[in-house]
Write an enzyme that holds these catalytic residues in place. Sequence first.
Site, PDB file in Angstrom:
ATOM      1  CG  ASP A  41      -2.135   0.952   0.970  1.00  0.00           C
ATOM      2  OD1 ASP A  41      -2.048   1.778   0.030  1.00  0.00           O
ATOM      3  OD2 ASP A  41      -3.142   0.878   1.709  1.00  0.00           O
TER       4      ASP A  41
HETATM    5  C1  BGC Z   1      -4.850   3.539  -0.089  1.00  0.00           C
HETATM    6  C2  BGC Z   1      -4.954   2.561  -1.232  1.00  0.00           C
HETATM    7  C3  BGC Z   1      -4.750   3.286  -2.538  1.00  0.00           C
HETATM    8  C4  BGC Z   1      -3.405   3.972  -2.506  1.00  0.00           C
HETATM    9  C5  BGC Z   1      -3.099   4.760  -3.760  1.00  0.00           C
HETATM   10  C6  BGC Z   1      -3.560   4.335  -0.148  1.00  0.00           C
HETATM   11  O1  BGC Z   1      -3.547   5.341   0.790  1.00  0.00           O
HETATM   12  O2  BGC Z   1      -4.917   2.859   1.127  1.00  0.00           O
HETATM   13  O3  BGC Z   1      -6.210   1.941  -1.208  1.00  0.00           O
HETATM   14  O4  BGC Z   1      -4.863   2.402  -3.601  1.00  0.00           O
HETATM   15  O5  BGC Z   1      -3.371   4.888  -1.418  1.00  0.00           O
HETATM   16  O6  BGC Z   1      -3.888   5.893  -3.830  1.00  0.00           O
END
Ligand code: BGC
Length: 751
Positions: free
Chosen positions: A231
Site C-alpha cells: 500500500d
Molecule cells: C490507499 C490505497 C490506494 C493507494 C493509492 C492508499 O492510501 O490505502 O487503497 O490504492 O493509497 O492511492
Amino acid sequence: MDSKIRSIVKKLTLEEKVSLCSGTDFWHTKEIERLQIPSVMVSDGPSGLRKQNPEAGIREVNNSIESVCFPAAVNLASSFDTDLVRSVGEAIGDECQAEDVAAILAPGCNIKRSPLCGRNFEYYSEDPYLSGKTAAAYINGVQSKGVGTSLKHFCANNQEFRRNSYDSRIDERTLREIYLKGFEIAVKESQPWTVMCAYNMVNGVQMSENKRLLTDILRKEWGFEGLVVSDWGAVRDRVKGIAAGLDLEMPGNGGIYDRLVIDAVKNKELAEEDLDACVERILEFVYKAVENHEEGRSWDKGRHHSLVRDIAGECMVLLKNENKVLPVKSSDYVLLVGGFAKNPRYQGGGSSHIRSGNVDSILMGAQWNSKIIYEEGFSATDDKFDKARAKRAVAAASDVDKVVIFAGLPESYESEGYDRKHMDLPQVQNDLINAIAAVNPHVIVVLENGSPVTMPWADKVEGILETYLSGEGVGVATALALSGKVNPSGRLPETIPLRLEDNPSYLNFAGDSSVIDYREGIFVGYRYYSRKKMQVRFPFGHGLSYSTFSYGKMTVDAEKMLDNETLEVTVDVINESDIPGKEVVQLYVEADIPNTKIRRVVRELKGFKKVFLDAHERKTVSFILDKSAFAYYDEELSDWYVEPGEYKIEVCRNAEEVITYKTVTVIPKKPKKPVYSENSVYKDIMEDSKAARIAKPFYEKAFASSDVFEDQPKECEADTTIRSVVNLNFGDFSYEEMREIINRLNGQKED
Ligand code: BGC
C-alpha cells in the site's frame, strides 16, 4: 517463469534490480532504458477509474481524469449478483484499457468488522464468502479486458484509525475463517495480477514484512502467481520486505532504501535469490500489461452511464415496505424532502474518489409519473438546523399523499483516513423524519450512506430504501426504484444493529491503543448476533421486493457424504405475484452436532444465487457444496477439518430466517486423531499401553455415564481429570481410589 524474463533478470545489475523494486513516482513502475524495460501505470479504484491528472499534486485526490462513477463496493455486494459485478469489472477494465492503465488498485476485500470503519463503503461485507465471491467476479471482469487488478488491503485492515501503525491481534482460527477467507476465495477463483499488502501489522508483524502471510499462505498455500505491491507508503524495512515476498514498493522511495538493499545483498543479509524473485514478478507484471495493452481503444461514456443507472436499482435494498407504500403510484401526490434529493451522495471519499462529469439528480422529474413537489428540510452537507426550512417541510408534508425523505451521511462523516465516531445520522435529519412522520402516516426514507446508520424512527415510517452510494446514475436509478419501474433486488451485505453498542467489536474497535485485539473472534456480524439471539434492526441478507416469492421442493443428492465428496442441493423458487422480479436464494450451513467440540456460530452463508422470475414463474436453483461448506479451521491440525456429524443445509430468507432445510451427515475422509501430550495419562489409555490396560476398566466405568472422556483437552492434567471424574460420578469412586490408579500408572511407567 518464462525464459524471456529469466534472461532479462540475468542481464540486470544489482543496482538495476534493486531500483526496479520501487516505483518511479506515485503511479509508475521504473523504466530501465538500457534494456528497454518499459514503465507501466497503475491507478485507483474500485468504483471506477481514478487516473490522476499528470499535473496534479499527490494530495489532490480529486484531480483526476473524468471517468464514470459506478456504484460503491458496498452496493455491488448488495446486489448478491456476481454477473452484475462482473459487468462492472468489464466496464472499468475497458476504461483502464483505453487510458493505458496496467492495473486498477481494486477491489478491497476487507471485512466490515465494525460499522464505524471509515472505508466500509469500499469494502464488500461482514461475511467472507460474499466478499470473496464478489471480489472474484470484479477481478474476473476487469482482467478479461487485459487489465490487472490489485486485491487489497491484505490483510486485517479493518479500521482507519492509526492505519499506518496499528497491530491487529487475531487468533489463527479467526484469521483463517474470517479475515483471510475472502482473500483466499478471490485469489483461488480469479488470480488477480497483484495483491496489495496493508499498512497495519498482524500479530506483531508489519504486513509489508510478513513472510508467513505474503509467501507461505498467499503464494504457497493458495497458489497466488502475481505480484505483491505495498500500500502507498506501507514499507518500513525494505530488506525484510523483499525477504518476505513484497515485490514492488509504491510509490517510489526516491532511492532512500536502495542503498540498504544493495548493502544487504552484498553482506549476505539478504539472499540475492529473494531479490531476483521479486524482480521476476515485477517484470512478469510489466510485460503482461504491455502485451495485453491494445493501442487506440476507446470507451463509451454514455453506455457506462446507462449501465450505472440500470444496475444501481438492483443493488438497492428495500428494507421496509409496510402497506405497500412503495412503489409510489402515478396518482400519488408526493413531497420530496432532503438536501440529498438535490445533491445526492453517490460515492465515498479518499483515494477511490471518481471525477464524474454526469451525476443524475433525483429531481430529474422525467422518471416520476406522479406529481412531485420538493422542500429541502435539511442540508446534505452538515448538521445545521434551520427552523424556517424544517417548518416548511413539515407544513408541506401534511398536505400530500406520501413523503419521500432523502436522508444520509454527509460526505465528511465517512472517508478513507478516519473512522466514524458514532453510527447516527445528523440529528437534524432524525428530528425532521420524526416530525414529518407525526403529520403524515405514509413516509418513505431513502438512505444515502456508505455504512449502516441507526434508525430511531424505523417504526414510525412505512418505507425504507437503503441505496448506499449508487454511483453517478443515483438520481434516475432511485426514482426508477421508487416508482416501481425497477424492482429493487439488493440484500444487506451486513447486519444493521439496533445500536452501535450491540456490535461485537464495540469494546475493542480502534480506541486509544495501537494494539487492536479482535476479541470477538469468529463472532463477526451476523455470526455474533444470531449466536446471541440478539434483536437487530435488519439482519444480514435481508431485503424485500415488489414481487412475492415462495419456495417449493428442496433436494440434496445424498444423506451421507465424505468430506472429499460434493453435495448437490436444489430448491424451487416461485414468483407468486404479477410483478416480475429477482430473488436472491441464500444457502447457509448450520452444524447440528449437539456435543460439538468446537465453538460454533449458528449458520454461515455458503452459497447464493440471484434469479429473475417473471410473474408467477417457477425455477429450480441448484448449488454444489464441497468441504469448504462444512469445515472449520482446526488450530491443532493447522488445517481445515470437518467435524463428523449432521449438518443442516438451509435455504434462508436472510441470516435469521430459515425457509426450508435438509440434513446431511458429513464424515471426514481422514478422521482427526486425538493429540495427547507425552506425559498425559490419557495418552496411555488411548494408546492402550501396558499401564493403561490396568487402569482402563476403572476409567471406563468412571466415564461410562458421561462424555467427559472424549472431551478432555489434550494437555489435561491427571489430577484435574480425577477430580472431575469423581465429581461426575456422584460418589461411585473416591478421589483416593482414582488417585491410586494414577499412582500405579506412574509406578508402572517408572519401571
Ligand atoms: C490507499 C490505497 C490506494 C493507494 C493509492 C492508499 O492510501 O490505502 O487503497 O490504492 O493509497 O492511492
